[in-house]
Enzyme design. Structure first.
Site, PDB file in Angstrom:
ATOM      1  N   HIS A  97      36.294  39.862  43.043  1.00  0.00           N
ATOM      2  CA  HIS A  97      36.765  39.588  41.677  1.00  0.00           C
ATOM      3  C   HIS A  97      37.467  38.248  41.640  1.00  0.00           C
ATOM      4  O   HIS A  97      38.343  37.957  42.456  1.00  0.00           O
ATOM      5  CB  HIS A  97      37.710  40.680  41.192  1.00  0.00           C
ATOM      6  CG  HIS A  97      38.207  40.452  39.795  1.00  0.00           C
ATOM      7  ND1 HIS A  97      37.390  40.571  38.690  1.00  0.00           N
ATOM      8  CD2 HIS A  97      39.419  40.058  39.327  1.00  0.00           C
ATOM      9  CE1 HIS A  97      38.073  40.290  37.603  1.00  0.00           C
ATOM     10  NE2 HIS A  97      39.316  39.970  37.960  1.00  0.00           N
ATOM     11  N   SER A  98      37.100  37.409  40.651  1.00  0.00           N
ATOM     12  CA  SER A  98      37.703  36.100  40.428  1.00  0.00           C
ATOM     13  C   SER A  98      37.579  35.260  41.706  1.00  0.00           C
ATOM     14  O   SER A  98      36.474  35.039  42.180  1.00  0.00           O
ATOM     15  CB  SER A  98      39.157  36.281  39.967  1.00  0.00           C
ATOM     16  OG  SER A  98      39.668  35.099  39.404  1.00  0.00           O
ATOM     17  N   MET A  99      38.678  34.770  42.282  1.00  0.00           N
ATOM     18  CA  MET A  99      38.580  34.030  43.536  1.00  0.00           C
ATOM     19  C   MET A  99      37.803  34.814  44.582  1.00  0.00           C
ATOM     20  O   MET A  99      37.014  34.258  45.355  1.00  0.00           O
ATOM     21  CB  MET A  99      39.974  33.702  44.085  1.00  0.00           C
ATOM     22  CG  MET A  99      39.959  32.947  45.410  1.00  0.00           C
ATOM     23  SD  MET A  99      41.588  32.821  46.205  1.00  0.00           S
ATOM     24  CE  MET A  99      41.769  34.490  46.878  1.00  0.00           C
TER      25      MET A  99
END
Length: 268
Positions: A97-99
């Site tokens: 998720h995300s990074m």
């Protein structure tokens, strides 16, 4: 460190079971930790066992130095996952998720290079690595960093109102924002044998649908896109629906979901 020591440092199994058909290695967002996936781990049920990755410098690894580059995170995570790979092990998929989506992507590249590709790559809340925004959040002062965190909705304001809590959280967030904002995708970063499913909140300020759809350019295998109600941290409210999307994709062996979820929609 020995391979086993590296594995123990990195991998958290909140719901271990020998009966799960798959394993899903989960990589958290900037400032996040393995605990970010506790709810998803519980929701995966009999289909998959979550291996939640704990980055250095936080929670029970707070005494360890941060990893300052995405590729360093991927190198060590890849090494830690060796114990869960191989012809006699259950299939291993990746979820970031995300990074964490970029870290998982880099791990997937390393797995393919060794001839043991991930069974699937799920990238959540992150634009494709070939897209670029000139973001410099890591250069802001502490107040600017707090403003960014609050704008994304992942942390309650009263938490960051506590100076002692900010002292613990902000160095972690700043390190991770530095790592992801200075990351540049290699021009040859293409997965040959790994299906990719991208997931995103429809009102995510960090990733437009076009930016997320560009993940299709990073795999020669199947690609699918799922859009859910919510913003950057849609996953907190949609864990059950995300778990369903993951198990569907794993069960059919391809990225494109079979049908839309009631709380999300499929874009094929």
């Amino acid at each position: 460190m020995s391979g086993r020591t590296v594995t123990e440092a990195w991998v958290r199994r909140f719901h271990p079971s020998p009966d799960h058909a798959w394993r899903l290695a989960c990589f958290a967002h900037a400032g996040g930790a393995a605990s970010a996936f506790h709810q998803l781990s519980a929701r995966l049920g009999p289909a998959a066992e979550a291996l939640c990755l704990q980055y250095p410098g936080r929670h029970d690894r707070h005494a360890e130095p941060f990893l300052t580059e995405v590729r360093l995170m991927a190198d060590q995570a890849h090494e830690a996952l060796r114990a869960w790979r191989g012809p006699d092990e259950r299939p291993l998929a990746l979820f970031g998720h995300s990074m964490g989506a970029i870290v998982a992507f880099e791990v997937a590249l390393r797995m393919e290079a060794e001839g043991l590709p991930a069974a699937h790559l799920f990238v959540s809340g992150r634009r494709a690595p070939s897209t670029h925004r000139d973001e410099r959040v890591h250069l802001r002062d502490d107040n600017g960093l707090v403003k960014e965190i609050l704008a994304l909705g992942g942390t309650e304001p009263e938490v960051l109102a506590d100076a002692s809590v900010r002292k613990l959280i902000l160095p972690v967030v700043r390190n991770d924002y530095t790592a992801i904002e200075t990351y540049r995708c290699p021009s040859v970063a293409l997965l040959d044998r790994t299906p990719v499913t991208a997931l995103v909140g429809e009102s995510d300020p960090k990733a437009t649908l076009d930016e997320v759809g560009a993940w299709a350019d990073h795999t020669a295998d199947d690609f699918g896109l799922r859009v859910f109600g919510g913003g950057h941290f849609y996953l907190a409210d949609r864990a059950a629906e995300v778990a369903t999307a993951v198990t569907e994709a794993l069960s059919v062996g391809r990225a494109a979901p079979v049908e839309a979820l009631s709380a999300g929609r499929a874009v094929l």
